[in-house]
Design a protein around this motif. Sequence first.
Motif, PDB file in Angstrom:
ATOM      1  N   LEU A  62       7.894   6.786 -12.324  1.00 63.80           N
ATOM      2  CA  LEU A  62       8.044   5.672 -11.402  1.00 63.80           C
ATOM      3  C   LEU A  62       6.733   4.904 -11.328  1.00 63.80           C
ATOM      4  O   LEU A  62       5.678   5.423 -11.716  1.00 63.80           O
ATOM      5  CB  LEU A  62       8.413   6.178  -9.996  1.00 63.80           C
ATOM      6  N   ALA A  63       6.789   3.691 -10.815  1.00 70.04           N
ATOM      7  CA  ALA A  63       5.576   2.884 -10.673  1.00 70.04           C
ATOM      8  C   ALA A  63       4.689   3.452  -9.578  1.00 70.04           C
ATOM      9  O   ALA A  63       5.166   3.840  -8.505  1.00 70.04           O
ATOM     10  CB  ALA A  63       5.938   1.440 -10.349  1.00 70.04           C
ATOM     11  N   VAL A  64       3.392   3.468  -9.831  1.00 65.77           N
ATOM     12  CA  VAL A  64       2.427   3.817  -8.798  1.00 65.77           C
ATOM     13  C   VAL A  64       1.861   2.556  -8.160  1.00 65.77           C
ATOM     14  O   VAL A  64       1.408   2.581  -7.017  1.00 65.77           O
ATOM     15  CB  VAL A  64       1.310   4.719  -9.362  1.00 65.77           C
ATOM     16  N   VAL A  65       1.931   1.423  -8.883  1.00 61.94           N
ATOM     17  CA  VAL A  65       1.485   0.125  -8.379  1.00 61.94           C
ATOM     18  C   VAL A  65       2.301  -0.958  -9.086  1.00 61.94           C
ATOM     19  O   VAL A  65       2.575  -0.837 -10.285  1.00 61.94           O
ATOM     20  CB  VAL A  65      -0.014  -0.132  -8.657  1.00 61.94           C
ATOM     21  N   THR A  66       2.705  -1.997  -8.354  1.00 59.26           N
ATOM     22  CA  THR A  66       3.157  -3.244  -8.965  1.00 59.26           C
ATOM     23  C   THR A  66       2.403  -4.384  -8.298  1.00 59.26           C
ATOM     24  O   THR A  66       1.998  -4.275  -7.136  1.00 59.26           O
ATOM     25  CB  THR A  66       4.673  -3.485  -8.798  1.00 59.26           C
ATOM     26  N   GLY A  67       2.219  -5.478  -9.036  1.00 60.32           N
ATOM     27  CA  GLY A  67       1.581  -6.654  -8.476  1.00 60.32           C
ATOM     28  C   GLY A  67       2.236  -7.908  -9.000  1.00 60.32           C
ATOM     29  O   GLY A  67       2.520  -8.006 -10.198  1.00 60.32           O
ATOM     30  N   VAL A  68       2.505  -8.877  -8.127  1.00 65.82           N
ATOM     31  CA  VAL A  68       3.157 -10.128  -8.515  1.00 65.82           C
ATOM     32  C   VAL A  68       2.431 -11.308  -7.877  1.00 65.82           C
ATOM     33  O   VAL A  68       1.930 -11.200  -6.760  1.00 65.82           O
ATOM     34  CB  VAL A  68       4.652 -10.135  -8.115  1.00 65.82           C
ATOM     35  N   ASN A  69       2.378 -12.407  -8.599  1.00 63.22           N
ATOM     36  CA  ASN A  69       1.839 -13.664  -8.089  1.00 63.22           C
ATOM     37  C   ASN A  69       2.993 -14.571  -7.693  1.00 63.22           C
ATOM     38  O   ASN A  69       3.943 -14.740  -8.457  1.00 63.22           O
ATOM     39  CB  ASN A  69       0.997 -14.369  -9.143  1.00 63.22           C
ATOM     40  N   ILE A  70       2.908 -15.174  -6.498  1.00 63.95           N
ATOM     41  CA  ILE A  70       3.966 -16.035  -5.979  1.00 63.95           C
ATOM     42  C   ILE A  70       3.362 -17.389  -5.617  1.00 63.95           C
ATOM     43  O   ILE A  70       2.427 -17.461  -4.819  1.00 63.95           O
ATOM     44  CB  ILE A  70       4.625 -15.428  -4.728  1.00 63.95           C
ATOM     45  N   ASP A  71       3.906 -18.449  -6.194  1.00 61.61           N
ATOM     46  CA  ASP A  71       3.478 -19.814  -5.872  1.00 61.61           C
ATOM     47  C   ASP A  71       4.528 -20.448  -4.970  1.00 61.61           C
ATOM     48  O   ASP A  71       5.585 -20.883  -5.440  1.00 61.61           O
ATOM     49  CB  ASP A  71       3.308 -20.628  -7.154  1.00 61.61           C
ATOM     50  N   GLY A  72       4.248 -20.489  -3.672  1.00 61.16           N
ATOM     51  CA  GLY A  72       5.217 -21.015  -2.728  1.00 61.16           C
ATOM     52  C   GLY A  72       5.543 -22.473  -2.933  1.00 61.16           C
ATOM     53  O   GLY A  72       6.639 -22.926  -2.577  1.00 61.16           O
ATOM     54  N   ALA A  73       4.622 -23.246  -3.528  1.00 61.34           N
ATOM     55  CA  ALA A  73       4.843 -24.679  -3.726  1.00 61.34           C
ATOM     56  C   ALA A  73       5.910 -24.952  -4.762  1.00 61.34           C
ATOM     57  O   ALA A  73       6.599 -25.974  -4.691  1.00 61.34           O
ATOM     58  CB  ALA A  73       3.543 -25.354  -4.129  1.00 61.34           C
ATOM     59  N   THR A  74       6.079 -24.061  -5.747  1.00 59.49           N
ATOM     60  CA  THR A  74       7.016 -24.318  -6.840  1.00 59.49           C
ATOM     61  C   THR A  74       8.088 -23.245  -6.955  1.00 59.49           C
ATOM     62  O   THR A  74       8.738 -23.120  -7.994  1.00 59.49           O
ATOM     63  CB  THR A  74       6.261 -24.454  -8.175  1.00 59.49           C
ATOM     64  N   LEU A  75       8.278 -22.453  -5.880  1.00 63.83           N
ATOM     65  CA  LEU A  75       9.289 -21.406  -5.883  1.00 63.83           C
ATOM     66  C   LEU A  75      10.674 -22.034  -5.971  1.00 63.83           C
ATOM     67  O   LEU A  75      10.998 -22.973  -5.234  1.00 63.83           O
ATOM     68  CB  LEU A  75       9.163 -20.574  -4.608  1.00 63.83           C
ATOM     69  N   LEU A  76      11.513 -21.550  -6.883  1.00 62.59           N
ATOM     70  CA  LEU A  76      12.827 -22.127  -7.142  1.00 62.59           C
ATOM     71  C   LEU A  76      13.942 -21.187  -6.683  1.00 62.59           C
ATOM     72  O   LEU A  76      13.749 -19.975  -6.576  1.00 62.59           O
ATOM     73  CB  LEU A  76      12.995 -22.414  -8.637  1.00 62.59           C
ATOM     74  N   ASP A  77      15.094 -21.769  -6.429  1.00 62.80           N
ATOM     75  CA  ASP A  77      16.281 -20.995  -6.095  1.00 62.80           C
ATOM     76  C   ASP A  77      17.042 -20.744  -7.390  1.00 62.80           C
ATOM     77  O   ASP A  77      17.861 -21.562  -7.817  1.00 62.80           O
ATOM     78  CB  ASP A  77      17.144 -21.765  -5.089  1.00 62.80           C
ATOM     79  N   ILE A  78      16.763 -19.624  -8.027  1.00 62.85           N
ATOM     80  CA  ILE A  78      17.344 -19.302  -9.327  1.00 62.85           C
ATOM     81  C   ILE A  78      18.596 -18.450  -9.125  1.00 62.85           C
ATOM     82  O   ILE A  78      18.572 -17.465  -8.394  1.00 62.85           O
ATOM     83  CB  ILE A  78      16.330 -18.538 -10.208  1.00 62.85           C
ATOM     84  N   ALA A  79      19.682 -18.840  -9.792  1.00 64.75           N
ATOM     85  CA  ALA A  79      20.917 -18.062  -9.697  1.00 64.75           C
ATOM     86  C   ALA A  79      20.667 -16.636 -10.170  1.00 64.75           C
ATOM     87  O   ALA A  79      19.934 -16.399 -11.140  1.00 64.75           O
ATOM     88  CB  ALA A  79      22.014 -18.719 -10.526  1.00 64.75           C
ATOM     89  N   ARG A  80      21.298 -15.690  -9.503  1.00 68.20           N
ATOM     90  CA  ARG A  80      21.093 -14.277  -9.793  1.00 68.20           C
ATOM     91  C   ARG A  80      21.703 -13.909 -11.146  1.00 68.20           C
ATOM     92  O   ARG A  80      22.893 -14.116 -11.386  1.00 68.20           O
ATOM     93  CB  ARG A  80      21.728 -13.438  -8.690  1.00 68.20           C
TER      94      ARG A  80
END
Length: 285
Positions: A62-80
Motif C-alpha cells: 500500500l502507499a505510505v505517502v501520496t502527493g498531488v498538486n491542485i490548481d483551483g483556478a483551472t480545475l475542471l468538471d471532468i466526467a467520471r
Amino acid sequence: MEEALSAPPAAEMSMDAGPPPAGYDADFLGVDVPLPSPTAPRSTALLGYPRFSVMQDLDRRLAVVTGVNIDGATLLDIARSGSWRLERRIERDQQAGPDVYERNDLDRGHLVRRRDPGWGERDEARAATVATFVYTNAAPQVAGFNQSKDLWLGLEDHVLEYAEIQDLRLSVFTAPVLAAADPPYRGIHIPLRFWKVAAWVDPDAGVTATGFVLDQSELVAPVVAARAVPPLGAFRTFQVALAEIEELAAVDLGPLVAADILSAPGARDTPDWIPLRTPADIRLG
C-alpha cells in the motif's frame, strides 16, 4: 476516496508507454514543499503519475505517502471514467490488487481523489483523472465509509473555499497509517486510520498547512471476521496537529509542521485532535 467505473478508451491508458509522468511538483506553490518521506526504514518505490506521485511500500503493498498538486483556478468538471488496473512498474505481489476487494465489504478507496489532478487543458485533465484508477492509489476502506464520504472527501474543497480566491493552489498529501497493529487480511494488513495534509500559500502568512485523520478502526474487525458492517457512526474524522500526524504515520512532513495552523501563536490552547462532524468544525484561521 472513491469507487469505480466505466472503462476508458485504450488511448487514455498510456501510462506504460514512453517516459513516466513527472508526478508531484515540490515547487508548485512557489516555495519548496517536498513530498513527505517515511521516518522508519521501508522498502519503497516512488511512482510518478500526471500531477501526483505515490510512494509505495512494497512490503505492505500500500502507499505510505501520496502527493498531488491542485490548481483551483483551472480545475475542471471532468466526467467520471476510469478502470482500476495494476501498476506494471512494480510486481503484482507488491500492490494490493483486485483479490483484496472481492466478495467482502471493502471498497477501493482513492487516496489522491479522482478530481484533484483534473485541471488545465481538458485532454490533460481527463488523462490525469483516469490515471488515479491504479491500485497503488487505492487502499481498502469499509464500504459504509466510502459511501458516506462527504466530509473526508470534501476537505480539500473546504480549504479552497476558505481562501475565497479562484486561483488558490494546493498541495495535498494522503495515505493510510501503516501501523504494526493493522489486522491481516488476504495477504495484506488493513489500515485502521488514514491521514491527509493540505498546504497552500497565504498572502500574509506564507506557507500554511493543516492535517486530518480518519479512523475506521471500529468497522474493520467485522469485515475481517466476515460479519455484517455495523452502523456508520463508527467513522470518525479529526483535525490533527501535524506533529501528531508525523508521529502517528511515521512520516517527515518537513517545513509543514512549522506552518501548521494548529501550532500558530493564536492557537496555543487548541487541542491536538479536534473531532469533526461538519466542515464548520474545521479551524482554518
